[in-house]
Design an enzyme around this catalytic site. Structure first.
Site, PDB file in Angstrom:
ATOM      1  N   ILE A 200      -2.931 -12.855 -14.164  1.00 50.82           N
ATOM      2  CA  ILE A 200      -2.702 -11.904 -13.070  1.00 50.82           C
ATOM      3  C   ILE A 200      -1.922 -12.538 -11.926  1.00 50.82           C
ATOM      4  O   ILE A 200      -1.618 -11.861 -10.929  1.00 50.82           O
ATOM      5  CB  ILE A 200      -4.037 -11.350 -12.529  1.00 50.82           C
ATOM      6  CG1 ILE A 200      -4.934 -12.498 -12.046  1.00 50.82           C
ATOM      7  CG2 ILE A 200      -4.727 -10.501 -13.557  1.00 50.82           C
ATOM      8  CD1 ILE A 200      -6.216 -12.024 -11.386  1.00 50.82           C
ATOM      9  N   GLY A 201      -1.582 -13.805 -12.051  1.00 53.31           N
ATOM     10  CA  GLY A 201      -0.841 -14.448 -10.971  1.00 53.31           C
ATOM     11  C   GLY A 201      -0.487 -15.877 -11.314  1.00 53.31           C
ATOM     12  O   GLY A 201      -0.994 -16.452 -12.289  1.00 53.31           O
TER      13      GLY A 201
ATOM     14  N   GLY B 166       0.669 -19.576  -9.044  1.00 51.24           N
ATOM     15  CA  GLY B 166       0.969 -20.223  -7.767  1.00 51.24           C
ATOM     16  C   GLY B 166       1.341 -21.674  -7.970  1.00 51.24           C
ATOM     17  O   GLY B 166       1.510 -22.154  -9.101  1.00 51.24           O
TER      18      GLY B 166
ATOM     19  N   TYR C  31      -0.547 -24.126  -7.444  1.00 51.64           N
ATOM     20  CA  TYR C  31      -1.698 -24.807  -8.041  1.00 51.64           C
ATOM     21  C   TYR C  31      -1.711 -24.614  -9.548  1.00 51.64           C
ATOM     22  O   TYR C  31      -1.942 -25.550 -10.302  1.00 51.64           O
ATOM     23  CB  TYR C  31      -2.964 -24.242  -7.400  1.00 51.64           C
ATOM     24  CG  TYR C  31      -4.257 -24.846  -7.894  1.00 51.64           C
ATOM     25  CD1 TYR C  31      -4.865 -25.875  -7.191  1.00 51.64           C
ATOM     26  CD2 TYR C  31      -4.884 -24.373  -9.042  1.00 51.64           C
ATOM     27  CE1 TYR C  31      -6.044 -26.416  -7.629  1.00 51.64           C
ATOM     28  CE2 TYR C  31      -6.061 -24.912  -9.487  1.00 51.64           C
ATOM     29  CZ  TYR C  31      -6.656 -25.943  -8.773  1.00 51.64           C
ATOM     30  OH  TYR C  31      -7.833 -26.486  -9.219  1.00 51.64           O
ATOM     31  N   GLY C  32      -1.447 -23.394  -9.993  1.00 45.73           N
ATOM     32  CA  GLY C  32      -1.494 -23.095 -11.423  1.00 45.73           C
ATOM     33  C   GLY C  32      -1.693 -21.607 -11.649  1.00 45.73           C
ATOM     34  O   GLY C  32      -1.747 -20.813 -10.705  1.00 45.73           O
TER      35      GLY C  32
ATOM     36  N   VAL D 201      -3.480 -17.921 -12.683  1.00 46.84           N
ATOM     37  CA  VAL D 201      -4.760 -17.265 -12.400  1.00 46.84           C
ATOM     38  C   VAL D 201      -4.979 -16.192 -13.459  1.00 46.84           C
ATOM     39  O   VAL D 201      -4.069 -15.418 -13.768  1.00 46.84           O
ATOM     40  CB  VAL D 201      -4.764 -16.636 -10.990  1.00 46.84           C
ATOM     41  CG1 VAL D 201      -6.118 -15.989 -10.702  1.00 46.84           C
ATOM     42  CG2 VAL D 201      -4.450 -17.685  -9.933  1.00 46.84           C
TER      43      VAL D 201
ATOM     44  N   LYS E  93      -8.797 -19.707 -11.699  1.00 49.70           N
ATOM     45  CA  LYS E  93      -7.580 -20.441 -11.322  1.00 49.70           C
ATOM     46  C   LYS E  93      -7.607 -21.787 -12.032  1.00 49.70           C
ATOM     47  O   LYS E  93      -8.575 -22.537 -11.922  1.00 49.70           O
ATOM     48  CB  LYS E  93      -7.508 -20.628  -9.801  1.00 49.70           C
ATOM     49  CG  LYS E  93      -6.203 -21.252  -9.335  1.00 49.70           C
ATOM     50  CD  LYS E  93      -5.959 -21.026  -7.852  1.00 49.70           C
ATOM     51  CE  LYS E  93      -6.960 -21.706  -6.967  1.00 49.70           C
ATOM     52  NZ  LYS E  93      -6.590 -21.630  -5.541  1.00 49.70           N
TER      53      LYS E  93
ATOM     54  N   ASP F 180      -2.071 -22.704   5.502  1.00 52.14           N
ATOM     55  CA  ASP F 180      -1.211 -21.944   4.589  1.00 52.14           C
ATOM     56  C   ASP F 180      -1.579 -20.466   4.619  1.00 52.14           C
ATOM     57  O   ASP F 180      -1.734 -19.826   3.580  1.00 52.14           O
ATOM     58  CB  ASP F 180      -1.335 -22.501   3.167  1.00 52.14           C
ATOM     59  CG  ASP F 180      -0.189 -22.040   2.262  1.00 52.14           C
ATOM     60  OD1 ASP F 180       0.865 -21.644   2.798  1.00 52.14           O
ATOM     61  OD2 ASP F 180      -0.344 -22.063   1.032  1.00 52.14           O
TER      62      ASP F 180
END
Length: 448
Positions: free
Chosen positions: A123-124, A126, A128-129, A131, A144, A239
């Site tokens: 679903i996403g 970023g 970081y990695g 999701v 995540k 952030d």
């Protein structure tokens, strides 16, 4: 006559020898002069070479000293990094063993729930990695996953676990569990996605009403103030942006992605309200300009990001150049030109106050920005109070906003028809969860 002739010849010969000797003497003097000049030139050259050699030796000595200092610094940095790595590893290994506020999952459970990290459940994505949305313990969650090549991923993972594990607030995303060995974080699932998706109308999503936007702004400021008032050390998010603001099924605001957050020493926070960091972090257009230039971090660094975010709430436009655009329209008396055109019923006077407050928060100099707890939040709460009478009939894109019961019924229906067949969460449990979350979101200053 013979003697005279002989004497004349000898005299002539002697004269010739005298001339030759005189020429030889002149040549020798010339050679001596050339030799003297050459010697002087050689001395000058030798002096220059000696100076060059001296400079080269000094440069070499300075380079050697720098190399020794750099080597010493590198050794110290490696030792410190090794020590920090050991401490992080120790913390990661001990996560969940003595703290039961969240569950520790193993990688097999995560893989089974995400169908081995299937793209269909993603679903996403970023820094970081990725999701994933999945079900764990019959509950919809967002997982995540740390990418192996993520820069500073481990440190952000540890920071996020430490921050979310030790605090609870209605406007902070709830950490349900983690798998420390593989860098997986399990959060409560936010059914309405991020604020960025809603503002930019991605996926044909309906526009948020102005009443709901005012409430979201107040909830963001409430959660941010909670971070800044964390004891014993204030916490700066660093952030804050629409992509890190999540909305649950009742459109209650949750601040996420605290992996870049930094704790400020209490003495520093009380005395100078700023703290020097070695390098700036955050997202372009949302980073405090003073922090970006000087590395001086403070709670008002988040206030700048909040100002940009508030301007996006009413304009639904990208962050770049938004302060100049809005301030120019206000100066011309053309505020309506900059407001989100998907909403025709903006209250101009209240929205103007909202925009002016956002511009004050986004001032370039930190000292010109208002205080979050004394100025910003009270004004946002005042504007939110104006929406209390109409919150029961919110308009989203011109259509009636569903009540919480209807929203819960739709969620229950969605779960019952889930393709994975997760039917363990009954309608009764969903409604119970809804009522508890509504109580949690009633006041921005209470804990749960």
């Amino acid at each position: 006559m013979d003697l005279y002739s002989t004497a004349c010849k000898e005299a002539l010969t002697a004269k010739q020898k005298s001339v030759e000797l005189n020429l030889w003497r002149v040549e020798e003097e010339k050679r001596l002069e050339e030799a003297r000049l050459a010697e002087e030139a050689a001395k000058v050259t030798a002096e220059k070479e000696r100076d060059k050699c001296k400079v080269a030796m000094e440069t070499a000595e300075a380079a050697q000293r720098l190399a020794e200092l750099e080597a010493k610094r590198r050794v110290n940095a490696e030792m410190q990094a090794h020590k920090q790595a050991e401490e992080k590893e120790k913390v990661l290994m001990n996560l969940g063993q003595g703290d039961f506020r969240y569950r520790r999952y193993n990688i097999e459970e995560i893989e089974e729930a995400t169908q081995f990290f299937s793209d269909s459940l993603k679903i996403g994505e970023g820094g970081y990695g990725p999701v994933y949305k999945c079900y764990l313990d019959h509950t919809p969650v967002a997982v995540k996953v740390l990418r192996p090549d993520a820069a500073q991923g481990r440190s952000q993972f540890q920071q996020e676990v430490e921050v979310l594990n030790r605090m609870r607030h209605p406007n902070m995303v709830l950490l349900l569990g983690a798998c420390p060995e593989y860098g997986c974080l399990v959060y409560e699932y936010m059914a309405n996605g991020s604020l960025e998706e809603r503002l930019m109308r991605r996926g044909d999503k309906l526009a948020l009403s102005w009443q709901l936007r005012f409430r979201i702004a107040a909830e963001i400021a409430t959660g941010l103030l909670f971070l800044h008032q964390t004891k014993p050390e204030p916490l700066v998010h660093r952030d804050l942006k629409p992509g890190n603001i999540l909305l649950d099924h009742n459109f209650v605001t949750k601040i996420s992605d605290v992996g870049l957050s930094r704790l400020i020493p209490p003495s520093t926070a009380e005395d100078v309200t700023q703290y020097r960091m070695t390098s700036a972090a955050g997202t372009f257009c949302y980073i405090d300009p003073e922090y970006q230039q000087t590395g001086m971090l403070g709670v008002k660094s988040d206030v700048y990001s909040l100002g940009i975010l508030l301007l996006q709430l009413i304009t639904a436009k990208p962050a770049m150049g938004i302060t100049h655009y809005v301030s120019r329209c206000i100066d011309k008396g053309e505020l309506k030109e900059v407001l989100d055109p998907s909403l025709p019923d903006w209250p101009i006077e209240e929205t103007l106050n909202f925009a002016k407050l956002a511009l004050q928060c986004a001032e370039l100099r930190r000292k010109d920005r208002p205080d979050l707890g004394k100025v910003v939040l009270p004004e946002l709460n005042r504007l939110r109070a104006l929406t209390e009478e109409t919150m029961g009939h919110l308009m989203v894109g011109g259509s009636s906003w569903p009540s919480p019961s209807n929203s819960q019924a739709s969620i229950s229906q969605e779960m019952s028809s889930d393709p994975q067949g997760h039917s363990g969460l009954s309608s009764k449990s969903v409604l119970t969860q809804s009522s508890s979350q509504e109580k949690q979101s009633g006041s921005g200053d209470e804990y749960f």
